[in-house]
Design an enzyme around this catalytic site. Structure first.
Site, PDB file in Angstrom:
ATOM      1  N   TRP A 275       9.440  27.756 -39.286  1.00  0.00           N
ATOM      2  CA  TRP A 275       9.723  27.615 -37.844  1.00  0.00           C
ATOM      3  C   TRP A 275       8.453  27.609 -36.993  1.00  0.00           C
ATOM      4  CZ3 TRP A 275      14.526  31.244 -36.640  1.00  0.00           C
ATOM      5  CH2 TRP A 275      15.635  30.779 -37.350  1.00  0.00           C
TER       6      TRP A 275
ATOM      7  N   GLU B 250      -2.097  24.576 -41.056  1.00  0.00           N
ATOM      8  CA  GLU B 250      -2.406  25.041 -39.694  1.00  0.00           C
ATOM      9  C   GLU B 250      -3.187  26.345 -39.736  1.00  0.00           C
ATOM     10  OE1 GLU B 250       1.625  24.747 -38.302  1.00  0.00           O
ATOM     11  OE2 GLU B 250       1.466  22.568 -38.492  1.00  0.00           O
TER      12      GLU B 250
ATOM     13  N   GLU C 135       1.542  19.662 -49.226  1.00  0.00           N
ATOM     14  CA  GLU C 135       1.768  19.144 -47.879  1.00  0.00           C
ATOM     15  C   GLU C 135       0.562  18.311 -47.456  1.00  0.00           C
ATOM     16  OE1 GLU C 135       4.732  21.642 -45.512  1.00  0.00           O
ATOM     17  OE2 GLU C 135       2.851  22.715 -45.402  1.00  0.00           O
TER      18      GLU C 135
ATOM     19  N   SER D 171       7.126  16.022 -42.604  1.00  0.00           N
ATOM     20  CA  SER D 171       8.094  15.129 -41.960  1.00  0.00           C
ATOM     21  C   SER D 171       9.328  14.827 -42.819  1.00  0.00           C
ATOM     22  CB  SER D 171       7.414  13.828 -41.508  1.00  0.00           C
ATOM     23  OG  SER D 171       6.382  14.111 -40.591  1.00  0.00           O
TER      24      SER D 171
HETATM   25  P1  PGA Z   1       6.995  19.031 -40.540  1.00  0.00           P
HETATM   26  O1  PGA Z   1       6.141  20.332 -40.955  1.00  0.00           O
HETATM   27  O2  PGA Z   1       8.246  19.027 -41.370  1.00  0.00           O
HETATM   28  O3  PGA Z   1       7.288  19.229 -39.066  1.00  0.00           O
HETATM   29  O4  PGA Z   1       6.138  17.846 -40.793  1.00  0.00           O
HETATM   30  C1  PGA Z   1       6.037  20.702 -42.305  1.00  0.00           C
HETATM   31  C2  PGA Z   1       5.201  21.944 -42.412  1.00  0.00           C
HETATM   32  O5  PGA Z   1       4.271  22.133 -41.623  1.00  0.00           O
HETATM   33  O6  PGA Z   1       5.428  22.775 -43.301  1.00  0.00           O
END
Ligand code: PGA
Length: 251
Positions: free
Chosen positions: A10, A98, A168, A214
């Site tokens: 989230w 991130e 990812e 995504s």
């Molecule tokens: P997203 O994010 O599905 O909005 O691309 C994936 C994530 O950061 O784990």
């Protein structure tokens, strides 16, 4: 055999009221379907206690988005592995791009975090993935290999019962651009091969490797149908019960 997993991240969304409401919506939606996978949600740390309470008696598990590498002490603003365990959280996401990009988490820090999490019996969803420039320069396999070798592939085999991997590609996170199912499968097979080369075939076959970037109800089924893709780490689409359930039922 490895488990299929759909985990929602989230990020910094949903206050306590919204957290409870989304969990209730999700519980309602999941009652009408049968989930053929583990289902996790990761609210912000301030809402973990409410989330654990609100998910009691349901199939939904709660994970944290981060934790500090130290067990306790003078680390203003941080939360520890023991604090997660104490409120009933059993899983923590570590190494999200991130965190790496905005909070300077490098392989050394992630090794410390992974070690602390394992010492505290937390399951880890370990995230990694290449930048767009890495893929464009055909360096994506090297980047992923070094992210894994520097942290989780250095662990003892016994640690792996508590490790879930989440590939990812950074260029696909929150951009609406997804790796194609073929690109995901190609990378996931490569990752499983690295695990196999280090620990053998049985362990490699038992590790769940999630794809993130995504994922939506419209593309989940095709991505999850690939042999080495064992589920997804979902950002944006996990913030809506209908979309998240649509992804869960892709299995
Ligand atoms: P997203 O994010 O599905 O909005 O691309 C994936 C994530 O950061 O784990």
């Amino acid at each position: 055999m490895r488990k299929n997993i759909v985990a929602g991240n989230w990020k910094m969304n949903n206050n306590t009221t919204q957290t409870k409401a989304l969990i209730n919506d999700l519980k309602g939606a999941l009652e009408k379907v049968s989930a053929n996978c583990r289902v996790l949600i990761s609210p912000t740390s301030i809402n973990l206690t409410s989330a654990v309470e609100a998910t009691k008696g349901s199939v939904i598990e709660v994970s944290a988005q981060n934790m500090h590498q130290a067990t306790s002490g003078a680390y203003t603003g941080e939360i520890s592995a023991n604090m997660l365990q104490d409120v009933g959280v059993k899983t923590v996401i570590l190494g999200h791009s991130e965190r790496r990009t905005f909070f300077g988490e490098d392989d050394t820090m992630l090794t410390e975090k992974v070690t602390t999490a394992l010492e505290n019996n937390l399951e880890i969803i370990f995230c990694f993935g290449e930048l767009l420039e890495d893929r464009k320069s055909d360096n994506h396999f090297n980047v992923v290999e070094s992210q894994l070798k520097n942290v989780v592939l250095a662990l003892n085999a016994s640690a792996w019962k508590n490790i879930v991997l989440a590939y990812e590609p950074v260029w696909a996170i929150g951009t609406g651009e997804t790796a194609s199912p073929e690109q995901a499968q190609e990378m996931h097979a490569f990752i499983r091969g690295l695990v196999e080369a280090t620990y053998g075939k049985i362990l490699a076959n038992n590790v769940s490797i999630l794809y993130g970037g995504s994922v939506k109800p419209a593309n989940a089924q095709e991505i999850f149908s690939k042999e080495d893709v064992d589920g997804g780490l979902i950002g944006g689409a996990s913030l809506n019960a209908t979309d998240f359930t649509g992804i869960i039922t892709a299995f």
